[in-house]
Design a protein around this motif. Sequence first.
Motif, PDB file in Angstrom:
ATOM      1  N   UNK A 100     -37.211  66.224 -21.030  1.00 56.69           N
ATOM      2  CA  UNK A 100     -37.377  65.250 -21.855  1.00 56.69           C
ATOM      3  C   UNK A 100     -38.382  64.828 -22.769  1.00 56.69           C
ATOM      4  N   UNK A 101     -39.459  65.060 -22.229  1.00 58.03           N
ATOM      5  CA  UNK A 101     -40.603  64.749 -22.937  1.00 58.03           C
ATOM      6  C   UNK A 101     -40.836  65.837 -23.908  1.00 58.03           C
ATOM      7  N   UNK A 102     -40.396  67.117 -23.592  1.00 52.39           N
ATOM      8  CA  UNK A 102     -40.594  68.137 -24.711  1.00 52.39           C
ATOM      9  C   UNK A 102     -39.508  68.010 -25.600  1.00 52.39           C
ATOM     10  N   UNK A 103     -38.489  67.459 -25.330  1.00 47.10           N
ATOM     11  CA  UNK A 103     -37.457  67.064 -26.488  1.00 47.10           C
ATOM     12  C   UNK A 103     -37.930  66.033 -27.202  1.00 47.10           C
ATOM     13  N   UNK A 104     -38.493  65.258 -26.798  1.00 47.39           N
ATOM     14  CA  UNK A 104     -39.119  63.863 -27.262  1.00 47.39           C
ATOM     15  C   UNK A 104     -40.116  64.420 -28.370  1.00 47.39           C
ATOM     16  N   UNK A 105     -41.070  65.312 -27.858  1.00 44.74           N
ATOM     17  CA  UNK A 105     -42.069  65.727 -28.644  1.00 44.74           C
ATOM     18  C   UNK A 105     -41.749  66.545 -29.833  1.00 44.74           C
ATOM     19  N   UNK A 106     -40.670  67.387 -29.471  1.00 42.81           N
ATOM     20  CA  UNK A 106     -40.078  68.257 -30.628  1.00 42.81           C
ATOM     21  C   UNK A 106     -39.438  67.658 -31.700  1.00 42.81           C
ATOM     22  N   UNK A 107     -38.813  66.473 -31.357  1.00 41.85           N
ATOM     23  CA  UNK A 107     -38.235  65.600 -32.086  1.00 41.85           C
ATOM     24  C   UNK A 107     -39.039  64.871 -33.102  1.00 41.85           C
ATOM     25  N   UNK A 108     -40.304  64.231 -32.556  1.00 39.75           N
ATOM     26  CA  UNK A 108     -41.283  63.717 -33.191  1.00 39.75           C
ATOM     27  C   UNK A 108     -41.942  64.541 -34.227  1.00 39.75           C
ATOM     28  N   UNK A 109     -41.967  65.935 -33.840  1.00 37.05           N
ATOM     29  CA  UNK A 109     -42.696  66.825 -34.778  1.00 37.05           C
ATOM     30  C   UNK A 109     -41.645  67.420 -35.769  1.00 37.05           C
ATOM     31  N   UNK A 110     -40.295  66.896 -35.662  1.00 40.91           N
ATOM     32  CA  UNK A 110     -39.134  67.073 -36.869  1.00 40.91           C
ATOM     33  C   UNK A 110     -38.913  68.604 -36.804  1.00 40.91           C
ATOM     34  N   UNK A 111     -38.803  69.261 -35.533  1.00 39.84           N
ATOM     35  CA  UNK A 111     -38.500  70.273 -35.233  1.00 39.84           C
ATOM     36  C   UNK A 111     -36.827  70.745 -35.771  1.00 39.84           C
ATOM     37  N   UNK A 112     -36.506  71.737 -36.047  1.00 36.13           N
ATOM     38  CA  UNK A 112     -35.315  72.237 -36.795  1.00 36.13           C
ATOM     39  C   UNK A 112     -34.127  72.072 -35.399  1.00 36.13           C
ATOM     40  N   UNK A 113     -33.218  71.866 -36.108  1.00 36.20           N
ATOM     41  CA  UNK A 113     -32.059  71.629 -34.962  1.00 36.20           C
ATOM     42  C   UNK A 113     -31.800  72.948 -34.195  1.00 36.20           C
ATOM     43  N   UNK A 114     -32.184  74.172 -34.652  1.00 33.12           N
ATOM     44  CA  UNK A 114     -32.034  75.336 -33.933  1.00 33.12           C
ATOM     45  C   UNK A 114     -33.067  75.475 -32.808  1.00 33.12           C
ATOM     46  N   UNK A 115     -34.204  74.723 -32.930  1.00 32.68           N
ATOM     47  CA  UNK A 115     -35.150  74.730 -31.702  1.00 32.68           C
ATOM     48  C   UNK A 115     -34.993  73.895 -30.843  1.00 32.68           C
ATOM     49  N   UNK A 116     -34.252  72.554 -31.228  1.00 31.47           N
ATOM     50  CA  UNK A 116     -34.262  71.571 -30.270  1.00 31.47           C
ATOM     51  C   UNK A 116     -32.989  71.465 -29.665  1.00 31.47           C
ATOM     52  N   UNK A 117     -31.726  71.840 -30.220  1.00 27.51           N
ATOM     53  CA  UNK A 117     -30.510  71.648 -29.638  1.00 27.51           C
ATOM     54  C   UNK A 117     -30.046  72.416 -28.418  1.00 27.51           C
ATOM     55  N   UNK A 118     -30.634  73.829 -28.482  1.00 29.16           N
ATOM     56  CA  UNK A 118     -30.456  74.443 -27.296  1.00 29.16           C
ATOM     57  C   UNK A 118     -31.111  73.750 -25.967  1.00 29.16           C
TER      58      UNK A 118
END
Length: 134
Positions: A100-118
Amino acid sequence: MILWLRAHWVPVLLGIATAFGLLGGLAWATRPRTETETAQLARRELREAIRQLDLFIQAYPIAPDEARGALQRARSAFEKAAGHLALTRPIDVRQWQADFQRLQDQTAARATPEEILPLARQLRETLQRLMGSE
């Protein structure tokens, strides 16, 4: 003093009854919960976490900023269930919290959907399997 009590016996008794009621309610609210009660609460919170992860997965490609709210609600629901889950799966709970923390960090960094969604899908599937085993 005795004359005062005779004149005000009804409010005094009501005050005493109210105090006992409040103390009884406090004792009831802070009682140790049974395994069954906490398991039911954990399942309900896990369902909410899964529902919010679904919303996150749907919304992130279109509106990343709005998806953050769903992710925060999913994590909050999971944290409520984590207390019960940690009794039997402490290592797994720490891993899911890290996910969950990694997801929140990536979301805050505006990672691409291809990086976050998996990762979001994997976490959702894990929680879904956990619902089946609980």
